[in-house]
Design an enzyme around this catalytic site. Structure first.
Site, PDB file in Angstrom:
ATOM      1  N   CYS A 313       0.819  -1.210   0.000  1.00  0.00           N
ATOM      2  CA  CYS A 313       0.000   0.000   0.000  1.00  0.00           C
ATOM      3  C   CYS A 313       0.853   1.261   0.000  1.00  0.00           C
ATOM      4  O   CYS A 313       1.860   1.325   0.706  1.00  0.00           O
ATOM      5  CB  CYS A 313      -0.837  -0.074   1.270  1.00  0.00           C
ATOM      6  SG  CYS A 313      -1.558   1.436   1.758  1.00  0.00           S
ATOM      7  N   GLY A 404      -0.638  -4.479  -4.283  1.00  0.00           N
ATOM      8  CA  GLY A 404      -1.759  -3.797  -3.634  1.00  0.00           C
ATOM      9  C   GLY A 404      -2.943  -3.796  -4.583  1.00  0.00           C
ATOM     10  O   GLY A 404      -2.770  -3.747  -5.800  1.00  0.00           O
ATOM     11  N   GLU A 431      -2.676   3.711  -5.530  1.00  0.00           N
ATOM     12  CA  GLU A 431      -2.281   3.797  -4.119  1.00  0.00           C
ATOM     13  C   GLU A 431      -1.749   2.453  -3.661  1.00  0.00           C
ATOM     14  O   GLU A 431      -2.044   1.978  -2.570  1.00  0.00           O
ATOM     15  CB  GLU A 431      -3.467   4.235  -3.250  1.00  0.00           C
ATOM     16  CG  GLU A 431      -3.816   5.692  -3.420  1.00  0.00           C
ATOM     17  CD  GLU A 431      -4.979   6.132  -2.536  1.00  0.00           C
ATOM     18  OE1 GLU A 431      -5.228   5.485  -1.516  1.00  0.00           O
ATOM     19  OE2 GLU A 431      -5.614   7.130  -2.892  1.00  0.00           O
TER      20      GLU A 431
HETATM   21  P1  XMP Z   1      -0.538  -6.671   4.604  1.00  0.00           P
HETATM   22  O1  XMP Z   1       0.373  -5.732   5.345  1.00  0.00           O
HETATM   23  O2  XMP Z   1      -0.894  -7.874   5.387  1.00  0.00           O
HETATM   24  O3  XMP Z   1      -1.903  -5.839   4.410  1.00  0.00           O
HETATM   25  O4  XMP Z   1      -0.059  -6.979   3.230  1.00  0.00           O
HETATM   26  C1  XMP Z   1      -3.002  -6.334   3.698  1.00  0.00           C
HETATM   27  C2  XMP Z   1      -4.014  -5.225   3.536  1.00  0.00           C
HETATM   28  O5  XMP Z   1      -3.496  -4.134   2.771  1.00  0.00           O
HETATM   29  C3  XMP Z   1      -4.585  -3.372   2.249  1.00  0.00           C
HETATM   30  N1  XMP Z   1      -4.325  -3.101   0.846  1.00  0.00           N
HETATM   31  C4  XMP Z   1      -4.106  -1.887   0.317  1.00  0.00           C
HETATM   32  N2  XMP Z   1      -4.122  -0.672   0.886  1.00  0.00           N
HETATM   33  N3  XMP Z   1      -3.592   0.285  -1.219  1.00  0.00           N
HETATM   34  C5  XMP Z   1      -3.912   0.423   0.091  1.00  0.00           C
HETATM   35  O6  XMP Z   1      -4.001   1.550   0.587  1.00  0.00           O
HETATM   36  C6  XMP Z   1      -3.543  -0.911  -1.855  1.00  0.00           C
HETATM   37  O7  XMP Z   1      -3.252  -1.016  -3.047  1.00  0.00           O
HETATM   38  C7  XMP Z   1      -3.832  -2.049  -1.040  1.00  0.00           C
HETATM   39  N4  XMP Z   1      -3.929  -3.371  -1.329  1.00  0.00           N
HETATM   40  C8  XMP Z   1      -4.218  -3.980  -0.142  1.00  0.00           C
HETATM   41  C9  XMP Z   1      -5.826  -4.213   2.435  1.00  0.00           C
HETATM   42  O8  XMP Z   1      -6.555  -3.670   3.509  1.00  0.00           O
HETATM   43  C10 XMP Z   1      -5.250  -5.588   2.760  1.00  0.00           C
HETATM   44  O9  XMP Z   1      -6.133  -6.417   3.468  1.00  0.00           O
END
Ligand code: XMP
Length: 495
Positions: A313, A404, A431
């Site tokens: 993210c 992400g 993002e």
């Molecule tokens: P971890 O740290 O376990 O987090 O990889 C997983 C969570 O990250 C979020 N997520 C995103 N947040 N942009 C964001 O702002 C993105 O592109 C993105 N993709 C995933 C999401 O809440 C996920 O469960």
């Protein structure tokens, strides 16, 4: 001192916990209660949720996580209007194991054997119930019955099946122990359940009974099937998608958008509730007390907490908005006050942070990057050349993609790029990032290690179960929380 005063501005690497007098004789996860609430009406035996990301959770991951006692949320990273692929993933999970299969695959006795072989191949099941036009059971056809028969032989199902009069059947939906006795007595592997009028009511298989014994912590529904969640958006096809997902057996719907404290979310929840009544609904993401109140007032059953901590993210980099995850969990927890369970979503990079997330506010943790690169993640493995520093030789190493859901690549994949104007694609504000991570083995040892470490944390914390540790922590957080200096942080986590 209140817990928020202790951890304002903090995230996982800013805090350690003071060890307490241990009261546990054994620390293994089979002997310690780790049960928790995913949402108001769903409980898990293990507090682990796999993230709804298109490089993390499809059927294979959801099956593994549910079998290990957590739950997977199938992502919505499919093209708008293209609902079928997400349904297939949900169906694969729901058909993986059963108590009683209420809708076993059936075939008519007059069908050709070739059609039966094709159905077995397509569905992956090794036995078909043979029924007439009124769904009365007339026989059972198993893989053994079709073995060594030329697929083009002019033979019908009726020619090879075991006919009804030679089948052992049950008249009622019996429990697992009674079914096991029947199978042992008659040396059979399939037990069809047939009503008094001869129609098919279900099927119990030896494989399912064995699975239930081997996987005592698995997350199952009332029919013995694995539970699975599915994510939808808050616009476009989201209501139609939700209707189809629920029809396919999804146990909980997650409305997942980057900023859940928004008018878009309010509209989506209202429309969802109007159409689906009190269907179990989780919504997010939020990171403030106001965000939690906003979602509770609209009647959600669970809340995902985390703005910007995720491994894939870049929200905080790109917008400068977000709340450090420990502070977010504490604030959200204080507001939710046990009314609605919270999922601590994002930023967990090491096993120790799982214990933190569960003490500071999460009822469960959602994991994305911790599972990246495992066999159960979707996507191809690609070989990439890597230079070994010692020998300076180049070797090929397998990698998988982790990204992400708001990364440009993921957004573009969700759009029907052929229809999208190129200007639309260029105007997208990404993002998230896409990275290659080394491919590793199964996610199961990752989950099992994490649970062992959680049990050790419970032991260090002086409790007997997860809920007891949460209770003790919340009664007196200052007994546990140590804010780290920069050098203490290095001493603790830099390895
Ligand atoms: P971890 O740290 O376990 O987090 O990889 C997983 C969570 O990250 C979020 N997520 C995103 N947040 N942009 C964001 O702002 C993105 O592109 C993105 N993709 C995933 C999401 O809440 C996920 O469960």
């Amino acid at each position: 001192m209140s817990v928020i005063e202790l951890v304002r501005g903090c995230t996982f690497d800013d805090v350690l916990f003071t060890p307490q007098c241990s009261v546990l004789e054994r620390r293994d996860p089979s002997s310690i209660d780790l049960s928790c609430r995913l949402s108001q009406h769903l409980t898990l035996r293990r507090p682990v949720v796999s993230a709804n990301m298109d490089t993390v959770t499809r059927a294979e991951m959801a099956i593994a996580v549910a079998e290990e006692g957590g739950i997977g949320i199938i992502d919505r990273g499919f093209r708008s209007g293209d609902i079928e692929p997400q349904l297939r993933e949900v169906e694969k999970v729901k058909r993986r194991q059963h108590g009683v299969i209420v809708d076993p695959y059936t075939i008519q006795p007059s069908a050709s054997l070739a059609a039966a072989i094709e159905m077995m191949r397509r569905t992956g099941v090794g036995s078909l119930l043979v029924v007439d036009e009124s769904r009365r059971v007339v026989g059972l056809l198993t893989a053994r019955d079709v073995r060594f028969v030329a697929p083009d032989a002019p033979i019908t199902v009726a020619d090879r099946m075991t006919p009804r009069e030679r089948l052992i059947i049950s008249r009622d939906a019996i429990d697992a122990a009674a079914a096991e006795t029947q199978m042992r007595t008659h040396k059979i592997k399939k037990l069809p359940i047939v009503r008094d009028d001869g129609t098919l009511a279900g099927l119990i298989t030896a494989r399912d009974l064995l699975k239930q014994k081997q996987l005592p912590f698995a997350t199952r529904d009332a029919h013995g099937r694995l539970r699975v969640g599915a994510a939808i958006g808050a616009k476009g096809d989201y209501l139609e998608r939700a209707a189809e997902l629920l029809r396919s057996g999804a146990d909980v719907i997650v409305i997942d958008i980057a900023h859940g404290h928004s008018s878009v979310m309010a509209r989506a929840i209202d429309a969802f509730r109007k159409q689906f009544g009190d269907t179990e609904l989780i919504a997010g993401n939020v990171a403030t007390a106001a965000g939690v109140r906003f979602l509770i007032e609209r009647g959600v059953n669970g809340i995902k907490v985390g703005i910007g901590p995720g491994g894939g993210c870049t929200t905080r980099l790109n917008t400068n908005f977000g709340v450090p995850q420990v502070e977010a969990l504490v604030r959200c927890r204080e507001e939710a006050n046990g009314q609605v369970p919270l999922i601590a979503d994002g930023g967990i990079k090491r096993d120790g942070a799982v214990a933190q997330a569960l003490l500071f506010g999460g009822d469960t943790v959602m994991l994305g990057s911790m599972f990246a690169g495992t066999t159960e993640t979707p996507g191809d493995t690609v070989q990439k050349p890597v230079v070994v520093p010692e020998s300076r030789k180049t070797v090929k190493v397998p990698f998988k993609v982790f990204r992400g859901m708001a990364s440009l690549q993921a957004i573009v994949d969700r759009l029907d790029v052929e229809d999208a104007e190129s200007a639309d694609v260029e105007a997208l504000g990404a993002e998230g990032i896409e990275i290659a991570v080394p491919a590793r083995g199964s996610v199961r040892p990752v989950i099992r290690n994490l649970l062992k470490h959680l049990c050790s944390a419970i032991s260090y914390g002086g409790a007997r179960s997860l809920s007891e540790l949460q209770e003790m922590f919340r009664q007196d957080p200052s007994r546990y929380v140590i804010r780290l200096s920069e050098s203490a942080r290095r001493e603790s986590f830099d390895r």
